[in-house]
Enzyme design. Structure first.
Site, PDB file in Angstrom:
ATOM      1  N   HIS A 110       4.077 -10.083  -6.820  1.00  0.00           N
ATOM      2  CA  HIS A 110       3.499  -9.028  -6.319  1.00  0.00           C
ATOM      3  C   HIS A 110       2.210  -8.833  -5.208  1.00  0.00           C
ATOM      4  O   HIS A 110       1.941 -10.163  -5.670  1.00  0.00           O
ATOM      5  CB  HIS A 110       3.100  -8.746  -8.090  1.00  0.00           C
ATOM      6  CG  HIS A 110       1.479  -7.568  -7.912  1.00  0.00           C
ATOM      7  ND1 HIS A 110       1.906  -6.106  -7.367  1.00  0.00           N
ATOM      8  CD2 HIS A 110      -0.020  -7.332  -8.248  1.00  0.00           C
ATOM      9  CE1 HIS A 110       0.762  -5.599  -7.626  1.00  0.00           C
ATOM     10  NE2 HIS A 110      -0.210  -6.217  -7.627  1.00  0.00           N
TER      11      HIS A 110
ATOM     12  N   ASN B 232      -2.276  -2.810  -2.116  1.00  0.00           N
ATOM     13  CA  ASN B 232      -1.663  -3.412  -3.354  1.00  0.00           C
ATOM     14  C   ASN B 232      -0.974  -1.960  -3.950  1.00  0.00           C
ATOM     15  O   ASN B 232      -1.566  -0.836  -4.509  1.00  0.00           O
ATOM     16  CB  ASN B 232      -2.996  -3.695  -4.260  1.00  0.00           C
ATOM     17  CG  ASN B 232      -2.421  -3.810  -5.736  1.00  0.00           C
ATOM     18  OD1 ASN B 232      -0.698  -3.576  -6.489  1.00  0.00           O
ATOM     19  ND2 ASN B 232      -2.718  -4.756  -6.665  1.00  0.00           N
TER      20      ASN B 232
ATOM     21  N   CYS C  46       0.941  -3.256 -13.275  1.00  0.00           N
ATOM     22  CA  CYS C  46       1.886  -4.182 -11.769  1.00  0.00           C
ATOM     23  C   CYS C  46       2.901  -5.282 -12.329  1.00  0.00           C
ATOM     24  O   CYS C  46       3.253  -5.927 -10.815  1.00  0.00           O
ATOM     25  CB  CYS C  46       0.706  -4.857 -11.040  1.00  0.00           C
ATOM     26  SG  CYS C  46      -0.285  -3.770 -10.498  1.00  0.00           S
TER      27      CYS C  46
HETATM   28  N1  COA Z   1     -17.035  -4.079   0.934  1.00  0.00           N
HETATM   29  C1  COA Z   1     -18.288  -4.694   0.750  1.00  0.00           C
HETATM   30  N2  COA Z   1     -19.112  -5.065  -0.456  1.00  0.00           N
HETATM   31  C2  COA Z   1     -18.165  -5.126  -1.712  1.00  0.00           C
HETATM   32  C3  COA Z   1     -17.709  -3.870  -1.403  1.00  0.00           C
HETATM   33  C4  COA Z   1     -16.325  -3.839  -0.385  1.00  0.00           C
HETATM   34  N3  COA Z   1     -15.495  -2.713  -0.425  1.00  0.00           N
HETATM   35  N4  COA Z   1     -16.374  -4.392  -3.395  1.00  0.00           N
HETATM   36  C5  COA Z   1     -17.753  -4.927  -4.063  1.00  0.00           C
HETATM   37  N5  COA Z   1     -18.209  -5.300  -2.405  1.00  0.00           N
HETATM   38  C6  COA Z   1     -19.278  -6.370  -2.887  1.00  0.00           C
HETATM   39  C7  COA Z   1     -20.253  -5.775  -4.713  1.00  0.00           C
HETATM   40  O1  COA Z   1     -21.244  -4.766  -4.887  1.00  0.00           O
HETATM   41  C8  COA Z   1     -20.824  -7.312  -4.137  1.00  0.00           C
HETATM   42  O2  COA Z   1     -22.281  -6.999  -4.284  1.00  0.00           O
HETATM   43  P1  COA Z   1     -23.539  -7.769  -4.701  1.00  0.00           P
HETATM   44  O3  COA Z   1     -23.580  -9.409  -4.869  1.00  0.00           O
HETATM   45  O4  COA Z   1     -24.230  -7.833  -4.144  1.00  0.00           O
HETATM   46  O5  COA Z   1     -24.051  -7.223  -5.355  1.00  0.00           O
HETATM   47  C9  COA Z   1     -20.059  -8.104  -4.164  1.00  0.00           C
HETATM   48  O6  COA Z   1     -19.402  -7.844  -3.194  1.00  0.00           O
HETATM   49  C10 COA Z   1     -20.056  -8.968  -4.666  1.00  0.00           C
HETATM   50  O7  COA Z   1     -18.654  -8.353  -5.231  1.00  0.00           O
HETATM   51  P2  COA Z   1     -17.500  -9.067  -6.177  1.00  0.00           P
HETATM   52  O8  COA Z   1     -17.174  -8.403  -7.096  1.00  0.00           O
HETATM   53  O9  COA Z   1     -18.355 -10.735  -7.198  1.00  0.00           O
HETATM   54  O10 COA Z   1     -16.658  -9.387  -5.114  1.00  0.00           O
HETATM   55  P3  COA Z   1     -15.856 -10.605  -5.529  1.00  0.00           P
HETATM   56  O11 COA Z   1     -15.733 -11.956  -4.398  1.00  0.00           O
HETATM   57  O12 COA Z   1     -15.002 -10.825  -6.578  1.00  0.00           O
HETATM   58  O13 COA Z   1     -14.439  -9.244  -4.664  1.00  0.00           O
HETATM   59  C11 COA Z   1     -12.546  -8.657  -4.860  1.00  0.00           C
HETATM   60  C12 COA Z   1     -14.063  -8.453  -5.015  1.00  0.00           C
HETATM   61  C13 COA Z   1     -12.373  -6.560  -5.966  1.00  0.00           C
HETATM   62  C14 COA Z   1     -11.927  -8.117  -3.886  1.00  0.00           C
HETATM   63  C15 COA Z   1     -12.167  -9.393  -6.003  1.00  0.00           C
HETATM   64  O14 COA Z   1     -12.443  -9.435  -6.903  1.00  0.00           O
HETATM   65  C16 COA Z   1     -10.376  -9.467  -6.197  1.00  0.00           C
HETATM   66  O15 COA Z   1      -9.548  -8.910  -5.535  1.00  0.00           O
HETATM   67  N6  COA Z   1      -9.787  -9.451  -7.418  1.00  0.00           N
HETATM   68  C17 COA Z   1      -8.504  -9.119  -8.180  1.00  0.00           C
HETATM   69  C18 COA Z   1      -8.362  -7.592  -7.997  1.00  0.00           C
HETATM   70  C19 COA Z   1      -6.985  -7.324  -7.983  1.00  0.00           C
HETATM   71  O16 COA Z   1      -5.968  -7.749  -7.529  1.00  0.00           O
HETATM   72  N7  COA Z   1      -6.354  -6.685  -8.973  1.00  0.00           N
HETATM   73  C20 COA Z   1      -5.669  -6.037  -9.091  1.00  0.00           C
HETATM   74  C21 COA Z   1      -4.490  -6.664  -9.640  1.00  0.00           C
HETATM   75  S1  COA Z   1      -2.600  -6.453  -9.804  1.00  0.00           S
END
Ligand code: COA
Length: 321
Positions: free
Chosen positions: A248, A278, A111
């Site tokens: 980004h 993204n 990215c």
């Molecule tokens: N829809 C519904 N529930 C979802 C889900 C979705 N699309 N994706 C994950 N969950 C659930 C998980 O399974 C978890 O459930 P559980 O508590 O029963 O296990 C819960 O939501 C929380 O998951 P978690 O991964 O801890 O959520 P989070 O608050 O960290 O949000 C992201 C997940 C991916 C949105 C967040 O971590 C994020 O934005 N990270 C940065 C990612 C990014 O930008 N990457 C590219 C960088 S260049």
């Protein structure tokens, strides 16, 4: 002496996929995705390739600059989702647009790829090796994403953006910082082809994109503000001097976290991730092109561009438009 962006272009696949469409594939909801990421829809290829999208974006950037493909001396394509290992995407784009003279090669810094490619062009053009460059970021991430994994498939989109740059005595790029931390590469990764030759007993299976979302989030909110402050200090600017922060487009909450850490009002952070998701190395040039075509970039404005992602890689640049 510096380099200046003279033209911008972008291209997105025709098909739009909404969060509601994704609800038919995985257990998720529009509310969850919007609340956690800010993404409402993204463009997904149904046949467009990295090369076709990038060639279209490059053609538009040249048209916007009023230049011909045959004049281009350096053509860089930042991508982490090429169709082919060889030849590189840049050579395929070169052939598609007729940039006969150009030296063409790819660069992968995920990215942060577009920003790293822009800095590479800066080094070549500023030093006088080439007079100009076409710098593109293009991705068809939908082919490396696991469409059964709700934690990742909701995040990404396909598209391409490009800028045409020339040497400039007046404004342009004022300074760059770049960083890489390979020790933390496991938090966001995707396998390429596995080692499968006649001498390997148990070939490994390849995996799609795998991510530790929380780690990536924490890295971005901590390191991106630090690198922005670093490039501001290096170029003798303060946050008040900057009109727009073109970041980004990974996640709205990451952008909010960065704005908060820098104590800057969110209205100086343009966003299009709600419509495109993204797009990795395509994110910054596509957003730049949208801002340019909407007339939001005026001569003399100061911009910070900031990219971050897998590697881990991150960097920032200050430029005067
Ligand atoms: N829809 C519904 N529930 C979802 C889900 C979705 N699309 N994706 C994950 N969950 C659930 C998980 O399974 C978890 O459930 P559980 O508590 O029963 O296990 C819960 O939501 C929380 O998951 P978690 O991964 O801890 O959520 P989070 O608050 O960290 O949000 C992201 C997940 C991916 C949105 C967040 O971590 C994020 O934005 N990270 C940065 C990612 C990014 O930008 N990457 C590219 C960088 S260049």
């Amino acid at each position: 002496m510096s380099i200046k962006i003279i033209g911008t272009g972008s291209a997105l696949p025709q098909k739009t996929v909404t969060n509601y469409d994704l609800m038919e594939l995985v257990d998720t909801s529009d509310e969850w995705i919007k609340e956690r990421t800010g993404i409402g829809s993204r463009h997904i290829s149904t046949g467009e390739t990295l090369v076709s999208l990038t060639a279209e974006a490059c053609g538009k950037a040249l048209e916007n600059a009023g230049r011909e493909a045959a004049e281009v001396e350096l053509l860089l394509v930042a991508t982490c989702s090429p169709e082919r290992g060889i030849p590189c995407a840049a050579c395929q784009v070169q052939s598609a647009i007729g940039a006969k003279q150009a030296v063409a090669f790819d660069l992968n810094a995920a990215c942060a790829g577009f920003l790293f490619a822009l800095n590479t062009a800066y080094a070549y053009v500023e030093s006088g090796i080439y007079k100009n460059a076409l710098v593109a970021g293009g991705e068809v991430l939908s082919k490396i994403v696991d469409w059964t994994d709700r934690g990742t498939c909701i995040l990404f989109g396909d598209g391409a953006g490009a800028v045409y740059v020339e040497k400039s005595d007046n404004g342009g790029v004022l300074g760059f910082v770049q960083h890489s931390d390979g020790t933390r590469g496991d938090v966001l990764k995707c396998d390429s082809r596995a080692l499968k030759n006649p001498y390997v007993d148990q070939p490994m299976e390849t995996e799609y994109v795998q991510m530790d979302g929380r780690e990536v989030f924490a890295f971005a909110v901590r390191q991106v503000p630090a690198s922005i402050l670093e490039v501001l200090s290096k170029t003798g600017n303060s946050v008040e001097d900057i009109d727009l922060f073109v970041l980004h487009q990974a996640n709205k909450r990451i952008i909010e976290g960065i704005a908060k850490r820098l104590s800057i009002n969110l209205d100086r952070f343009p966003v299009n991730l709600d419509r495109v998701g993204n797009m990795s190395s395509a994110a910054i040039p596509v957003l730049l092109d949208e801002l340019n075509r909407a007339g939001r970039l005026k001569a003399g404005m100061k911009l910070v561009l900031s990219g971050f992602g897998a590697g881990l890689t991150y960097g920032a640049c200050v430029m005067e438009w």
